[in-house]
Write a protein that holds these residues in place. Sequence first.
Motif, short mmCIF file in Angstrom:
data_model
loop_
_atom_site.label_atom_id
_atom_site.label_comp_id
_atom_site.label_asym_id
_atom_site.label_seq_id
_atom_site.Cartn_x
_atom_site.Cartn_y
_atom_site.Cartn_z
N ARG A 64 1.11 -1.13 -0.25
CA ARG A 64 -0.06 -0.10 0.06
C ARG A 64 0.89 1.35 0.04
O ARG A 64 0.58 2.37 -0.56
CB ARG A 64 -0.96 0.07 1.19
CG ARG A 64 -2.33 0.56 1.08
CD ARG A 64 -3.36 0.18 1.75
NE ARG A 64 -3.06 0.25 3.14
CZ ARG A 64 -3.51 -0.57 4.22
NH1 ARG A 64 -4.01 -1.71 3.85
NH2 ARG A 64 -3.21 -0.47 5.56
N HIS A 65 2.00 1.26 0.67
CA HIS A 65 2.89 2.23 0.73
C HIS A 65 3.48 2.63 -0.58
O HIS A 65 3.44 3.77 -1.15
CB HIS A 65 3.87 1.75 1.82
CG HIS A 65 5.40 2.82 2.04
ND1 HIS A 65 4.87 3.84 2.86
CD2 HIS A 65 6.43 2.75 1.58
CE1 HIS A 65 6.21 4.36 2.85
NE2 HIS A 65 7.17 3.91 2.13
N LEU A 66 3.85 1.68 -1.48
CA LEU A 66 4.42 1.58 -2.71
C LEU A 66 3.49 1.91 -3.76
O LEU A 66 3.70 2.99 -4.65
CB LEU A 66 5.21 0.44 -2.98
CG LEU A 66 6.14 -0.27 -2.51
CD1 LEU A 66 6.73 -1.61 -3.13
CD2 LEU A 66 7.23 0.71 -2.86
N ALA A 67 1.95 1.90 -3.31
CA ALA A 67 1.15 2.22 -4.19
C ALA A 67 1.06 3.74 -4.32
O ALA A 67 0.39 4.29 -5.55
CB ALA A 67 -0.31 1.54 -4.01
N TYR A 68 1.61 4.38 -3.40
CA TYR A 68 1.26 5.95 -3.60
C TYR A 68 2.22 6.51 -4.88
O TYR A 68 1.69 7.48 -5.36
CB TYR A 68 1.77 6.81 -2.28
CG TYR A 68 1.00 6.71 -1.22
CD1 TYR A 68 -0.11 7.64 -1.01
CD2 TYR A 68 1.09 5.81 -0.20
CE1 TYR A 68 -1.02 7.43 0.06
CE2 TYR A 68 0.09 5.78 0.93
CZ TYR A 68 -0.86 6.73 1.06
OH TYR A 68 -1.75 6.66 2.11
N LEU A 69 3.18 5.83 -4.91
CA LEU A 69 4.04 6.09 -6.02
C LEU A 69 3.45 6.06 -7.45
O LEU A 69 3.87 6.27 -8.40
CB LEU A 69 5.46 5.58 -5.94
CG LEU A 69 6.21 5.92 -4.76
CD1 LEU A 69 7.31 5.25 -4.66
CD2 LEU A 69 6.29 7.30 -4.72
N GLU A 70 2.33 5.29 -7.42
CA GLU A 70 1.68 4.66 -8.70
C GLU A 70 0.26 5.63 -8.91
O GLU A 70 -0.43 5.42 -9.89
CB GLU A 70 1.36 3.18 -8.80
CG GLU A 70 2.57 2.64 -8.47
CD GLU A 70 2.88 1.71 -9.70
OE1 GLU A 70 2.23 1.08 -10.24
OE2 GLU A 70 4.08 1.94 -9.71
N VAL A 71 -0.04 6.51 -7.93
CA VAL A 71 -1.06 7.33 -8.15
C VAL A 71 -0.96 8.41 -9.23
O VAL A 71 -0.17 8.89 -9.22
CB VAL A 71 -1.34 8.00 -6.77
CG1 VAL A 71 -2.55 9.19 -6.90
CG2 VAL A 71 -1.75 7.18 -5.59
N PRO A 72 -1.87 8.14 -10.08
CA PRO A 72 -1.66 9.37 -11.25
C PRO A 72 -2.12 10.73 -10.83
O PRO A 72 -2.85 10.78 -10.03
CB PRO A 72 -3.07 9.06 -12.16
CG PRO A 72 -3.85 7.92 -11.39
CD PRO A 72 -3.21 7.36 -10.33
#
Lengths: 465, 166
Positions: free
Chosen positions: B139-147
């Motif tokens: 979930r932490h890494l997913a921040y870097l994929e937020v458009p």
Amino acid sequence: MQAAHLTELTGRTPPGVAEALEAVSGFDAALTDGLARLGPRHTDALRALAGAVSRSPLGAATAEAADKIAAGSIGPAELSAVAAARAALLGAVHDALLERLDDALGRSRADRQAPPADPEHGPAPAPLLTVARSWLQELAITGWRGVDDPLVSTADQALEALWAEPRLRRLAVLLDGLAAELRASCPVATMERIPRRRWADLWTRAMLLSQAGSWTGGATAVSGRLLPLGVDVHEHGTAVQVQLHAVLEPADGGPARLVRAAVAAAKVDTIVGPLVWRLLSAYPTLLTALAEHRAVTITDMRLTSGGDLLWEEERAEAGDLADPFATARVRLPDAQAPAVPPLDRHPVRIAEPVLVEGHAANRDGAFDLGGERLIVDLDRLPTSGPLTPQLVKASTACIGLLRWDAGRWTLQPLAVEAVVKKRPVRAHNGDWALGPTDPKVAKALDRSGDAVAVLSERAGRLLRK
Amino acid sequence: MDSGEAGWEERSAVRVTPPVQPRKLAKVPFVELAEGRLQGVVSSGSDVARVYVSSIAAETHDFSCSTNNNRPCGGLTAGGGRRCKHLNALIDEAVRQYGAERVARHLKVEAEEGDELRSRLQGVHRKAPAAEVFSRFLRHLAYLEVPASPEPLPEMHWFPAWGAVR
Ligand SMILES: [Zn+2]
């Protein structure tokens, strides 16, 4: 800005501000202890809040909500009513302060126009708004003092869903910032002091945003030459925003206007300092203009009625060098400021660009301007740029934002001209937008490795397996 | 003292969370003080595809380390009292990121610097679930994929980028 402007600005507080803030403080104390545990002092405070808006359209609903909450009925309708009342009071404080500022500086401000319809933004998904509201309801019932890890964690799933919905980005960013502060403060009961005003502000704004989502609204296309003044950086653990303040010379020959352009990215807490610019690499024209102090030609870019350009790289072209200090000296005094969208009105949003020169810095950093004292916010010099307290104290000219918080006007520096070791130096918050220009900082960045690359590589491998 | 400190509770824009210090992330990409634990993800020294999920509980200071697929870490012996290298790396990086004092406060131990903290953590190996921590890392890494969204965020005025603590 001259000494006379400052005298007028920081003189007597506008009438009504103290009374409005007292009503707000009473509510904030109730929210700190929790609405399920209201003593007589708190129920009086809720009624005082209702009394303060009694002659507005919110009056009847707030009075009813105050009674119901006092009787232990704390539902979304009641909470929405008191949040609206609190927001209205701070909106009025904002208006009084901004009017004082405009009068003091002789700044002209556009009249409020209803925003054009926004065909791209449909209604926000109701279930997500409901989930957000129910967490806010739990917080209000419990009170800040009762917040513990499990209560903060109940927001985790809602936050994940909110981030996935671009129409609710404002709410996601706000709630994530609040949740992180609460998490880091758990158990809140053991905190030495509770940031009552701040957390109540965040709670109130989140309640407003959870009614129907964002109110940014539509925009109209503008073209012209954009002359940067300075850049304001905002950041919490999972978001960064850079907001350019600039003067727009419209191509149609109309009067120059003060505008803002903000770009933002999601991030994680280990990406800090000059690295945050890397997260904004989708905006090379904007970053080039900031780093190289260039004007930008914009063509049919959308501008909201609140003066925010909705940045699109395809509609921007970096142009000639344009010294922000020259812009501040020549174009800023006559530029027309935008109206503030009604629901955005809060003193925290006051951020008016000014140029200060001919001052002397006191030892505590405050500027002495012809015998008048202007407090300089030296805590607000982001590590993503070259400004330091030493540079600000050595400044001969400073572009900054006038801000107001808890009864004090302050200057937040965005750029300085200074004399260091008898040599002229210039430093702007956006100077490192394309990477640090200070070799010491670049070296430190090399040593700590590229956090953005490391995490992006992991994300690429683990999230798309 | 800053003259504004007296009104701290009445201010809208104050720093509540202490700043996080930059650190190298390759070895320990994720560290957090959450859920009553110091927990995080540590890279395997030998296999790029493998990571270890390591955690230390507050109060008891019992520790756990396993791969993200729940295989026990070879560096730990059952019921043993010694931490593996992943756990020690986790403590060191947490101290870099948050400072020894904040880590110690979270783990409910008295310590002012890293060495002292390490020596005072006297728990034993007790297996904790890895999946939950690993999904928090994702979930932490997913921040870097937020458009990116071009919408301005007026709420960020409550979150100024603070300078270094001086
Ligand atoms: Zn291990």
